[in-house]
Design a protein around this motif. Structure first.
Motif, mmCIF file in Angstrom:
data_model
loop_
_atom_site.group_PDB
_atom_site.id
_atom_site.type_symbol
_atom_site.label_atom_id
_atom_site.label_comp_id
_atom_site.label_asym_id
_atom_site.label_seq_id
_atom_site.Cartn_x
_atom_site.Cartn_y
_atom_site.Cartn_z
ATOM 1 N N ILE A 93 0.836 -1.203 0.000
ATOM 2 C CA ILE A 93 0.000 0.000 0.000
ATOM 3 C C ILE A 93 0.866 1.246 0.000
ATOM 4 O O ILE A 93 0.638 2.191 -0.772
ATOM 5 C CB ILE A 93 -0.963 -0.023 1.203
ATOM 6 C CG1 ILE A 93 -2.046 -1.076 0.987
ATOM 7 C CG2 ILE A 93 -1.593 1.341 1.432
ATOM 8 C CD1 ILE A 93 -2.899 -1.347 2.212
ATOM 9 N N ILE A 97 1.127 4.006 -2.989
ATOM 10 C CA ILE A 97 0.890 5.438 -2.772
ATOM 11 C C ILE A 97 2.074 6.254 -3.269
ATOM 12 O O ILE A 97 1.905 7.285 -3.926
ATOM 13 C CB ILE A 97 0.587 5.712 -1.290
ATOM 14 C CG1 ILE A 97 -0.784 5.146 -0.922
ATOM 15 C CG2 ILE A 97 0.650 7.197 -0.974
ATOM 16 C CD1 ILE A 97 -1.088 5.166 0.567
ATOM 17 N N PHE A 100 2.012 6.306 -7.008
ATOM 18 C CA PHE A 100 0.947 7.188 -7.471
ATOM 19 C C PHE A 100 1.372 8.652 -7.366
ATOM 20 O O PHE A 100 1.194 9.429 -8.306
ATOM 21 C CB PHE A 100 -0.322 6.939 -6.663
ATOM 22 C CG PHE A 100 -1.450 7.862 -6.996
ATOM 23 C CD1 PHE A 100 -2.153 7.712 -8.171
ATOM 24 C CD2 PHE A 100 -1.793 8.910 -6.142
ATOM 25 C CE1 PHE A 100 -3.195 8.569 -8.497
ATOM 26 C CE2 PHE A 100 -2.818 9.770 -6.448
ATOM 27 C CZ PHE A 100 -3.524 9.607 -7.627
ATOM 28 N N LEU A 101 1.947 9.028 -6.232
ATOM 29 C CA LEU A 101 2.398 10.415 -6.048
ATOM 30 C C LEU A 101 3.529 10.753 -7.014
ATOM 31 O O LEU A 101 3.572 11.857 -7.560
ATOM 32 C CB LEU A 101 2.830 10.647 -4.606
ATOM 33 C CG LEU A 101 1.713 10.593 -3.568
ATOM 34 C CD1 LEU A 101 2.292 10.723 -2.169
ATOM 35 C CD2 LEU A 101 0.677 11.660 -3.838
#
Length: 170
Positions: A93, A97, A100-101
């Motif tokens: 996870i 993240i 994604f950032l």
């Protein structure tokens, strides 16, 4: 608008509290009947701790990040599947993240670079058009000046004011 958001948060918290109270007061624990990992993790409200004393325990927010239940070591328990431990889910996870950032940052940087290049190209095109327009205006001005000089010379010659050796009018 803020009042509505606060009211929604309060309603959600009360609803979650009621659900937790209802689950703690129920006498039949769905996780107690599971004996192995597969039967335990099939119920999404349970996790399987394979420590010294393997057991299926019910999932709550207090024991998710604190290392599971009584028998579990820190984050060494299964939830959702028996093949992957909980810490691997947490790492995945966090990694997702971060990716994604990072992707968002790359997209923003690319968009900024494209906009800057487009703006520079637009400025160059506008400068080129302005230069062409100035050259055209200068050519028209020179043609009008030559035409005006020719008309003035005709008028001067008509009245005898133009002489070939007169440097004043040449």
């Amino acid at each position: 608008m803020m009042v509505y958001v606060c009211a929604l948060v309060v309603v959600l918290l009360l609803g979650i509290g009621a659900i937790q109270a209802q689950s703690t007061t129920s006498s039949s624990d769905p996780c107690a009947s599971a004996s192995d990992c597969n039967s335990c993790v099939n119920n999404k409200l349970c996790f399987f701790c394979a420590g010294n004393d393997p057991a299926c325990e019910s999932l709550s927010t207090s024991n998710v990040f604190s290392g599971g239940g009584k028998n579990c070591k820190k984050l060494i328990y299964n939830w959702g599947t028996c093949k992957v431990k909980a810490y691997a889910f947490l790492i995945a996870i966090v990694f997702g993240i971060v990716l994604f950032l990072l992707g968002c940052c790359c997209c923003i940087c690319c968009c900024v670079i494209v906009c800057v290049k487009r703006r520079k190209r637009t400025v160059r095109v506008e400068e080129y058009k302005a230069t062409e327009e100035r050259a055209l205006i200068h050519e028209k001005s020179a043609a009008r000046k030559a035409d005006r000089k020719a008309r003035n010379d005709v008028v001067r010659q008509k009245y005898g004011l133009l002489q070939s050796n007169d440097p004043k009018y040449v």
